[in-house]
Design an enzyme around this catalytic site. Structure first.
Site, PDB file in Angstrom:
ATOM      1  CB  ALA A  43      -0.963   0.000   1.188  1.00  0.00           C
ATOM      2  CG  LEU A  44       4.499   0.442  -1.898  1.00  0.00           C
ATOM      3  CD1 LEU A  44       5.517   0.178  -3.002  1.00  0.00           C
ATOM      4  CD2 LEU A  44       5.132   0.241  -0.529  1.00  0.00           C
ATOM      5  CG  HIS A  48       5.917   2.929   1.677  1.00  0.00           C
ATOM      6  ND1 HIS A  48       4.560   3.096   1.636  1.00  0.00           N
ATOM      7  CD2 HIS A  48       6.177   2.192   2.785  1.00  0.00           C
ATOM      8  CE1 HIS A  48       3.999   2.487   2.658  1.00  0.00           C
ATOM      9  NE2 HIS A  48       4.962   1.933   3.378  1.00  0.00           N
ATOM     10  CG  ASP A 161       6.434   3.389  11.484  1.00  0.00           C
ATOM     11  OD1 ASP A 161       5.313   3.551  11.977  1.00  0.00           O
ATOM     12  OD2 ASP A 161       6.623   3.211  10.266  1.00  0.00           O
ATOM     13  CB  SER A 196      -0.127   6.355   7.747  1.00  0.00           C
ATOM     14  OG  SER A 196      -0.644   5.097   8.123  1.00  0.00           O
TER      15      SER A 196
HETATM   16  O1  PAF Z   1       7.000  -0.377   9.001  1.00  0.00           O
HETATM   17  C1  PAF Z   1       6.455  -1.343   8.435  1.00  0.00           C
HETATM   18  O2  PAF Z   1       5.827  -1.206   7.386  1.00  0.00           O
HETATM   19  C2  PAF Z   1       6.551  -2.736   9.051  1.00  0.00           C
HETATM   20  O3  PAF Z   1       6.491  -2.670  10.432  1.00  0.00           O
HETATM   21  C3  PAF Z   1       7.805  -3.498   8.595  1.00  0.00           C
HETATM   22  C4  PAF Z   1       9.089  -2.809   9.040  1.00  0.00           C
HETATM   23  C5  PAF Z   1       7.794  -3.616   7.072  1.00  0.00           C
HETATM   24  C6  PAF Z   1       7.802  -4.901   9.189  1.00  0.00           C
HETATM   25  O4  PAF Z   1       6.676  -5.621   8.803  1.00  0.00           O
END
Ligand code: PAF
Length: 303
Positions: A43-44, A48, A161, A196
């Site tokens: 779900a970029l 990302h 995060d 997000s």
């Molecule tokens: O941050 C995320 O999207 C997830 O926690 C990760 C690091 C890909 C692990 O599943």
């Protein structure tokens, strides 16, 4: 761009990517090409893609993983409805010039009978680890697996995060991983909402309400810039702003040590303000780093 489903194929692809001639000055290891890994759950969005671009800048070859990791979701969380759109994700990654995308299924990552997990200790029980028991155990486990499979020189994570970053730094240190963690800035929508994959759950009026997270952090940041160092007073300034959106339910709002995630009462040097809140049924997180302005020693000129 190679689309890879199995651990064996991923290992073979990494070997072949490493063997190709490296671009000059791009963090080579023993003459081999350097590999950057961007772990994602798909779900970029632009957040990302900023990690992918940082990886492209700093590594010879880039692998992106797309895996919605079941072990980091609690029983009543959104694992089943987490957005999955692998074709759209791959189209974006192809455009960014990614070398390989690793998209294993659950059986591949957790073969039947799996009993081994990575437990990071008390740090994994703070913040999201307190609200979502077992969450960081699941994150550490899947990231350790990805590091073993891809053996990246660098792995790229978002500062959004921040607790996950602290947990993974601890894991890398404790388990002697050779991978360097690169943490990239939070990417925001024009209105300030931190990007997000879960923002897609928000209804239009919930999106408006969610802006209070960023507003709260900004007010805390400006109180800090004005000289306030007491965590209690910084947080009450934040709570005052949160009160403007009574429908938004705070999970936590804290000032913590960025490395240990423990509460601090007075900001000395650096501290992280972390906020998690439910907007309707959607849990969102955001944070801001508070840093003392750099103190320069003024050396008097020689007479
Ligand atoms: O941050 C995320 O999207 C997830 O926690 C990760 C690091 C890909 C692990 O599943």
């Amino acid at each position: 761009m190679q689309r890879i489903k199995t651990v064996d194929e991923m290992r073979a692809a990494v070997q072949s990517l490493r063997g190709q001639p490296a671009a000059a000055g791009n963090g080579k290891i023993h003459g081999a090409r350097s590999i950057g890994l961007v772990p994602t759950m798909g779900a970029l969005h632009e957040g990302h893609l900023s990690l992918v671009r940082a990886a492209k800048d700093r590594c010879d070859a880039v692998v992106v993983s797309i895996f919605v990791n079941p072990t980091q979701f609690g029983p009543r969380e959104d694992y089943d409805r987490y957005p999955r759109n692998v074709d759209a994700d791959c189209a974006l990654l192809e455009r960014e010039g990614v070398d390989a995308v690793f998209m294993p299924d659950v059986m591949e990552m957790y073969p039947p009978g799996t009993t081994t997990y990575v437990d990071v200790g008390p740090i994994g029980e703070r913040l999201d680890g307190a609200s979502r028991p077992g969450h960081f155990r699941g994150v550490a486990t899947v990231v350790a697996k990805l590091f073993h499979i891809v053996e990246p020189d660098r792995a790229f994570f978002g500062q959004k995060d921040a607790a996950q970053v602290a947990v993974l730094r601890r894991m890398v240190r404790d388990l002697h991983f050779r991978t360097e963690l690169v943490v990239c800035p939070i990417v925001r929508e024009d209105d300030g909402l931190a990007m997000s994959s879960r923002n897609g759950y928000l209804l239009p009026d919930e999106h408006e309400q969610a802006l209070v997270l960023h507003k709260t952090l900004r007010v805390i940041q400006s109180r800090f810039a004005e000289g306030e160092r007491s965590a209690e007073r910084l947080l009450s300034a934040g709570l005052f702003v949160m009160a403007y959106e009574p429908t938004v339910r705070i999970d936590y709002l804290k000032v913590v040590n960025p490395k240990t995630l423990e509460d601090v009462s007075e900001v000395e040097g650096r501290a992280l303000v972390v906020l998690a809140a439910f907007v309707g049924g959607t849990r969102l997180i955001d944070n801001v780093l508070l840093e003392e302005p750099f103190l320069v020693n003024v050396i008097p000129a020689q007479a």
